[in-house]
Design an enzyme around this catalytic site. Structure first.
Site, mmCIF file in Angstrom:
data_model
loop_
_atom_site.group_PDB
_atom_site.id
_atom_site.type_symbol
_atom_site.label_atom_id
_atom_site.label_comp_id
_atom_site.label_asym_id
_atom_site.label_seq_id
_atom_site.Cartn_x
_atom_site.Cartn_y
_atom_site.Cartn_z
ATOM 1 N N ASP A 27 29.583 45.610 40.503
ATOM 2 C CA ASP A 27 30.019 44.746 39.403
ATOM 3 C C ASP A 27 28.858 43.899 38.917
ATOM 4 O OD1 ASP A 27 33.418 43.757 40.243
ATOM 5 O OD2 ASP A 27 32.498 45.661 39.732
ATOM 6 N N GLU A 72 25.578 44.532 39.026
ATOM 7 C CA GLU A 72 24.635 45.293 38.190
ATOM 8 C C GLU A 72 25.219 45.523 36.795
ATOM 9 O OE1 GLU A 72 24.477 48.289 41.359
ATOM 10 O OE2 GLU A 72 22.373 48.528 40.889
ATOM 11 N N ASP A 118 27.493 43.687 35.254
ATOM 12 C CA ASP A 118 27.541 42.447 34.483
ATOM 13 C C ASP A 118 26.169 42.030 33.975
ATOM 14 O OD1 ASP A 118 30.208 41.361 36.520
ATOM 15 O OD2 ASP A 118 30.275 41.904 34.420
ATOM 16 N N SER A 149 40.736 39.977 30.311
ATOM 17 C CA SER A 149 40.014 39.892 31.586
ATOM 18 C C SER A 149 39.384 38.506 31.686
ATOM 19 C CB SER A 149 38.972 40.991 31.669
ATOM 20 O OG SER A 149 38.010 40.778 30.687
ATOM 21 N N LEU A 150 38.577 38.310 32.686
ATOM 22 C CA LEU A 150 37.937 37.011 32.886
ATOM 23 C C LEU A 150 36.443 37.176 32.705
ATOM 24 C CD1 LEU A 150 39.781 35.950 36.166
ATOM 25 C CD2 LEU A 150 40.136 34.990 33.891
ATOM 26 N N LYS A 202 40.211 35.555 44.114
ATOM 27 C CA LYS A 202 40.174 36.660 43.150
ATOM 28 C C LYS A 202 40.487 37.945 43.914
ATOM 29 C CE LYS A 202 37.505 38.672 39.406
ATOM 30 N NZ LYS A 202 37.981 40.011 39.688
ATOM 31 N N GLU A 236 48.306 40.910 40.973
ATOM 32 C CA GLU A 236 47.399 41.960 41.435
ATOM 33 C C GLU A 236 48.105 42.798 42.496
ATOM 34 O OE1 GLU A 236 44.595 41.624 39.750
ATOM 35 O OE2 GLU A 236 43.040 42.738 40.810
ATOM 36 N N TYR A 279 49.602 35.500 39.942
ATOM 37 C CA TYR A 279 48.717 34.363 39.675
ATOM 38 C C TYR A 279 48.789 33.816 38.259
ATOM 39 C CZ TYR A 279 45.994 38.572 38.595
ATOM 40 O OH TYR A 279 45.595 39.790 38.147
ATOM 41 N N LYS A 338 31.956 35.544 41.140
ATOM 42 C CA LYS A 338 31.925 36.749 41.978
ATOM 43 C C LYS A 338 31.020 36.533 43.181
ATOM 44 C CE LYS A 338 33.415 40.440 40.574
ATOM 45 N NZ LYS A 338 33.266 41.323 39.467
ATOM 46 N N CYS A 363 21.142 76.898 49.854
ATOM 47 C CA CYS A 363 21.228 78.000 50.807
ATOM 48 C C CYS A 363 21.638 79.231 49.999
ATOM 49 C CB CYS A 363 22.284 77.711 51.876
ATOM 50 S SG CYS A 363 22.726 79.182 52.808
ATOM 51 N N CYS A 411 27.818 82.181 54.268
ATOM 52 C CA CYS A 411 27.567 80.845 54.821
ATOM 53 C C CYS A 411 28.918 80.107 54.844
ATOM 54 C CB CYS A 411 26.549 80.133 53.932
ATOM 55 S SG CYS A 411 26.246 78.448 54.445
HETATM 56 S S1 IVH Z 1 43.946 35.357 36.002
HETATM 57 C C1 IVH Z 1 44.019 35.904 31.331
HETATM 58 N N1 IVH Z 1 43.775 35.092 38.567
HETATM 59 O O1 IVH Z 1 40.619 39.704 37.948
HETATM 60 C C2 IVH Z 1 43.433 36.319 32.618
HETATM 61 N N2 IVH Z 1 43.056 37.143 37.621
HETATM 62 O O2 IVH Z 1 38.228 40.139 36.341
HETATM 63 C C3 IVH Z 1 44.433 36.379 33.680
HETATM 64 N N3 IVH Z 1 42.318 38.796 39.281
HETATM 65 O O3 IVH Z 1 42.156 41.252 35.209
HETATM 66 C C4 IVH Z 1 43.827 36.711 34.963
HETATM 67 N N4 IVH Z 1 42.678 37.565 41.054
HETATM 68 O O4 IVH Z 1 43.119 41.663 37.579
HETATM 69 C C5 IVH Z 1 43.554 35.898 37.527
HETATM 70 N N5 IVH Z 1 43.731 34.719 40.838
HETATM 71 C C6 IVH Z 1 43.521 35.519 39.815
HETATM 72 C C7 IVH Z 1 43.015 36.831 39.968
HETATM 73 C C8 IVH Z 1 42.783 37.600 38.849
HETATM 74 C C9 IVH Z 1 42.277 38.739 40.627
HETATM 75 C C10 IVH Z 1 41.881 39.946 38.502
HETATM 76 C C11 IVH Z 1 42.767 40.329 37.359
HETATM 77 C C12 IVH Z 1 41.890 40.241 36.133
HETATM 78 C C13 IVH Z 1 40.540 40.408 36.749
HETATM 79 C C14 IVH Z 1 39.476 39.835 35.849
#
Ligand code: IVH
Length: 696
Positions: free
Chosen positions: A35, A37, A39, A84-85, A116, A173, A225, A314, A426, A432
Site C-alpha cells: 500500500d 509503494e 500511495d 475511501s480514506l 483500521k 469491515e 464503524y 497506515k 526443463c 518430467c
Molecule cells: S471509515 C467514508 N473506519 O478502510 C469513509 N474505514 O482505506 C468510511 N476501514 O474503505 C470509512 N477500518 O474499508 C473507516 N475504522 C474504520 C475502518 C475503515 C477499516 C477501511 C474501509 C475503507 C478503507 C479506506
C-alpha cells in the site's frame, strides 16, 4: 524541474502502473506492491498533475475512488457512495491534517481514533430493524449484493433491538480472524489447494463463494464503524455516540476507540496499537481518525474520493530478518524453473512466513545469495513476502553461494535457456512429473474442462499410482479402477469415484475453444484459444494451418503461431489429441445459433476496454457478437473500433490514437446497434483469469 515532455511521460507511466496495481489489488486480490509503494506513486502522480494540469486526464487514477466489480452476484447501486480514506504515514501528515481541520471549523475539535481493520468494506442496509441488503464496495458507486453470504457471519445482526431508526445503513469491515485463516489454509494444504496469502484475500475469496454454507464454515467476522442515514445529525451529535447506540442495537463495535484532542494523545493511541496489534485476533493495517462532531464533519465535507473529516494512518510495512535455509527449484507445467526460498519460520504481519519467491537466476545473482544468509523479508500486510535485502555482516564464513540449478531438480534433465530470457526450462516436457501433473491440473481446471471433482491432490495420487500419465488417460478411468483407492491424503469412496466419472462424462460437452485451451499449448490462453477457434472450424484445420496463416489472425502473433505449430508437430501430442477425440471430446466448433439481431456490426472488429454502465464486460462482448461483430483482445491496425468504458488504460488509448483506431463510447456503441437497450442482466465479472503464483 522536469521538462514538459518528461512530465508527460512520467504521468503516463505512473497512471498505467497504478491502473495495473489497482486491478491487481481490487480484482485479483493479489497485489504485487505494498500500500505504501502504491500511495507514494499516487502521491507523485497527484503532485505532477498539480504542476502540469494540462496533463490531468479525467480517467487518471487520482480522479477515481478505485476498485471494480466481481463475478456472478447481482450488481447494485449504493444508496450512499462508498468512499475511501486518504492515507498518511507520519506525524507530520497527521499534524497537517489536524491543522487543516482546525482552520476550517469553529471550536474545539475532538477526534475519534479507531482501528483500521484490514478486510473488505461492506454496506449493511436495515429496514425496520431487519438486515435487507449487504453490498460490497465494488467501484464505490455500485457493488455486489452478497446478502446471502453475509447473513452467515455471526457478528452481523440480522434483527436489531432497541430504538433503532426505521431505515439506515451501517458500514463496516468483513475480516477473517487469524484463527479461521490458519484453519482454512491447513485444510487447503490437505486438499492440495493453493493457499491464501493473507486473511484479507481469504475474506475476499470467501465472500465471493457461491455456497453460503462454506462461507459459514470459514468463520468471518464483522466490525462496524460508520452509520449512514438521512438526518443522522438530528439524532446524534457525534460519531462516537452513534456507534455506542449501534452497539446497543446489536452491532459489533470495537471496544478499542479513543477520543483525543491533541497530536500527542493521538500518537499515544497510534504507538500503542502499532505494538499491540500483534496481540489482536485479526489484522489491522493502521488507525483511522475521524472528526467526532457531526456538525463539524458537515462543515468539512468531502472530496470526490474521501471525507475531509477523516484520515487513515497506515502502519509501516513490516520487515523481519530471518535465515535462508534452502532453495527449492519448482517446475511449472511449461517446464519453467522458479527458485523459492525456504526460510526459518518467522512471524510477519500476523502470519507465519516460511517461503518467499526468488523469481529467477538474475534475482539470486543480484543479492549474491548464500545459504544461511540473514535476509530481510517484507510484507505490507497483504503482499506475498519478498526478500528485499541481505545482511552481509551476518554471513557465516565459508557459506555456500546459492547456485541456480542447471539440471531439472525432479527429472535430472539438463535445463535450457532461451536467448534473451532470464528463465530456465526443463525440456523434458513429456515425462518430467511436475510438468505432466501441471498439465493435467490445467486440463481439469475450472476455465478449461472444469472437472471439479478431481483436485490437485487426487491428480497427484493417480499419477503416482501410474493410472494417469497424460490427459487422455483420464478418459480411461472407470468407477471400478477408482473405487477403494486411498492413501493418507485422499480416498476414493463410492461418491467421490462416481462424481469423477460423472464429471469426466460431462466434460465431453465442453465447447471446442475450452478444449483447445485445456490442451495447455504454450502461449495459448483462454482468449487466444477463442480467437483461433473463431477462425478455424475444427482441430484438423488448426493442425493444417501454417505459421504464416496462424499469425495472420488478428492478435495471434508469430510467437503464438510457432507454439501452436510446435505443439501439433509433436507426435506425442498428436496421439493424445486423437485419443481425446476418440473419447468424445469436442474438437469442432458448435454451429452458432443464428442471432436474432440485425447483423449491423458484420466484418467489424472491436477491442473492449474498461468498465461499462449497462453491460458487464462479457455482456458487451456478447452484444458485439450477436450483432455480427468480432472481439479481439489487443489493438492492432486490424481493429475497427476501441470500445472504451470507464477506466480505460492510458496505454491502450495511446496505442489506439497512434494507429488511428477510432475510440467509441458505450453510448456510441448503443447508437450503432440501433439504440437497443442492454439485454444483459448486469453482472460483474471476475478478471482473475491469469495464471497466478501458487506459492503460499
Ligand atoms: S471509515 C467514508 N473506519 O478502510 C469513509 N474505514 O482505506 C468510511 N476501514 O474503505 C470509512 N477500518 O474499508 C473507516 N475504522 C474504520 C475502518 C475503515 C477499516 C477501511 C474501509 C475503507 C478503507 C479506506
Amino acid at each position: 524541474m522536469m521538462t514538459k515532455e518528461e512530465a508527460r511521460e512520467r504521468i503516463a507511466a505512473l497512471s498505467s502502473a497504478l491502473e495495473q496495481h489497482n486491478y491487481n489489488y481490487y480484482i485479483l486480490a493479489k497485489p504485487t506492491i505494498s500500500d505504501y509503494e502504491f500511495d507514494m506513486m499516487l502521491e507523485e502522480l497527484a503532485r505532477l498533475e498539480r504542476e502540469f494540469p494540462e496533463f490531468l486526464s479525467p480517467s487518471s487514477p487520482t480522479q477515481r475512488v478505485g476498485g471494480d466489480i466481481t463475478k456472478e452476484f447481482k450488481s447494485v447501486k449504493h444508496r450512499y457512495p462508498m468512499l475511501s480514506l486518504s492515507n498518511s504515514y507520519s506525524k507530520e501528515d497527521i499534524e497537517d491534517f489536524i491543522n487543516r481541520i482546525k482552520k476550517s471549523v469553529d471550536g474545539e475539535v475532538e477526534f475519534c481514533c479507531e482501528l483500521k481493520f484490514d478486510g473488505l468494506s461492506i454496506s449493511l442496509q436495515y429496514e425496520n430493524g431487519i438486515l435487507t441488503r449487504a453490498v460490497t464496495r465494488g467501484d464505490g458507486v455500485q457493488g455486489d449484493d452478497v446478502t446471502t453470504n453475509v447473513k452467515t457471519i455471526r457478528t452481523v445482526p440480522l434483527k436489531l433491538h432497541g430504538d433503532y431508526p426505521p431505515f439506515f445503513e451501517m458500514r463496516g469491515e468483513i475480516v477473517m480472524p487469524f484463527e479461521s485463516f490458519d484453519k482454512l489454509n491447513e485444510q487447503r494444504i490437505e486438499a492440495g489447494d493453493d493457499l491464501f496469502a493473507n486473511p484479507r484475500n481469504a475474506a475476499a475469496g470467501t465472500l465471493k463463494l457461491q455456497d453460503s454454507k462454506e462461507v459459514a464454515r470459514r468463520r468471518l467476522d464483522n466490525y462496524c464503524y460508520y452509520m449512514m442515514m438521512d438526518d443522522l445529525e438530528e439524532r446524534y451529535q457525534t460519531h462516537y455516540e452513534s456507534l455506542q447506540a449501534a452497539r446497543q442495537w446489536g452491532f459489533n463495535i470495537s471496544n478499542y476507540m479513543a477520543l483525543c484532542k491533541s497530536v500527542e494523545e493521538i500518537f499515544d493511541f497510534i504507538n500503542y496499537w502499532d505494538v499491540k496489534r500483534h496481540e489482536l485476533p485479526f489484522a489491522i493495517d493502521g488507525i483511522v481518525l475521524k472528526v467526532n462532531n457531526y456538525e463539524q464533519q458537515q462543515t468539512l465535507g468531502f472530496t470526490a474520493k474521501s471525507p475531509k473529516w477523516a484520515i487513515a494512518y497506515k502502519f509501516k510495512a513490516e520487515e523481519v530478518e530471518t535465515e535462508l535455509q534452502s532453495v527449492d527449484f519448482q517446475v511449472g507445467r511449461h517446464g519453467t524453473i522458479t527458485p523459492v526460498a525456504n526460510l526459518s519460520p518467522v512471524l510477519l504481519a500476523g502470519t507465519t512466513v516460511k517461503r518467499a519467491t526468488l523469481n529467477n537466476e538474475d534475482f539470486i545473482r543480484q543479492f549474491d545469495l548464500h545459504y544461511g544468509d540473514t535476509v530481510t523479508v517484507v510484507k505490507g500486510g497483504e503482499i506475498i513476502p519478498k526478500i528485499i535485502g541481505v545482511n552481509f555482516d551476518k554471513r557465516q564464513q565459508g557459506a555456500e553461494p546459492v547456485v541456480f540449478t542447471k539440471v531439472c531438480p525432479v527429472c535430472g534433465t539438463e535445463l535450457i535457456q532461451n536467448e534473451g530470457e532470464a528463465a530456465w526450462y526443463c525440456p523434458n516436457s513429456q515425462s518430467c512429473p511436475p510438468q505432466v501433473k501441471g498439465r493435467i491440473e490445467h486440463f481439469i481446471s475450472r476455465k478449461a474442462m472444469n472437472i471439479e471433482s478431481l483436485g490437485e491432490g487426487k491428480i497427484e495420487f493417480l499419477y503416482d499410482a501410474g493410472l494417469i500419465k497424460n490427459v487422455a488417460d483420464l478418459y480411461d478411468l472407470t468407477y471400478d479402477k477408482l473405487f477403494g483407492l486411498s492413501n493418507d491424503k485422499v480416498s476414493f469412496k463410492e461418491k467421490t469415484a462416481q462424481n469423477i466419472i460423472d464429471a469426466l462424462e460431462k466434460s465431453k460437452s465442453v465447447p471446442f475453444e475450452r478444449v483447445l485451451f485445456a490442451l495447455g499449448i504454450r502461449n495459448v490462453g483462454e482468449v487466444t484459444a477463442k480467437t483461433i477457434v473463431a477462425e478455424y472450424h475444427d482441430i484438423d484445420a488448426i493442425m493444417k494451418a501454417s505459421v504464416e496463416e496462424l499469425s495472420a489472425i488478428n492478435t495471434v502473433g508469430e510467437v503464438i503461431a510457432i507454439s501452436v505449430k510446435a505443439f501439433f508437430e509433436n507426435p506425442v501430442n498428436l496421439s493424445i489429441v486423437e485419443r481425446l477425440r476418440a473419447a468424445g471430446l469436442q474438437f469442432a466448433k458448435a454451429e452458432a445459433p443464428a442471432s436474432d439481431k440485425p447483423q449491423l456490426l458484420a466484418g467489424k472488429t472491436f477491442v473492449v476496454s474498461g468498465v461499462f454502465t449497462n453491460y458487464s464486460r462479457d455482456g458487451i462482448k456478447q452484444a458485439i457478437e450477436s450483432y455480427g461483430g468480432k472481439n479481439a483482445s489487443s489493438i492492432s491496425s486490424k481493429t475497427d473500433y476501441v470500445l472504451a468504458g470507464d477506466k480505460m488504460g492510458p496505454e491502450k488509448r495511446k496505442k489506439a490514437e497512434s494507429l488511428g483506431v477510432p475510440i467509441i463510447s458505450e453510448a456510441d456503441f448503443e447508437k450503432m446497434i440501433g439504440g437497443e437497450d442492454a439485454t444483459q442482466e448486469k453482472t460483474s465479472e471476475t478478471k482473475a483469469e491469469n495464471e497466478q503464483l501458487s506459492l503460499f
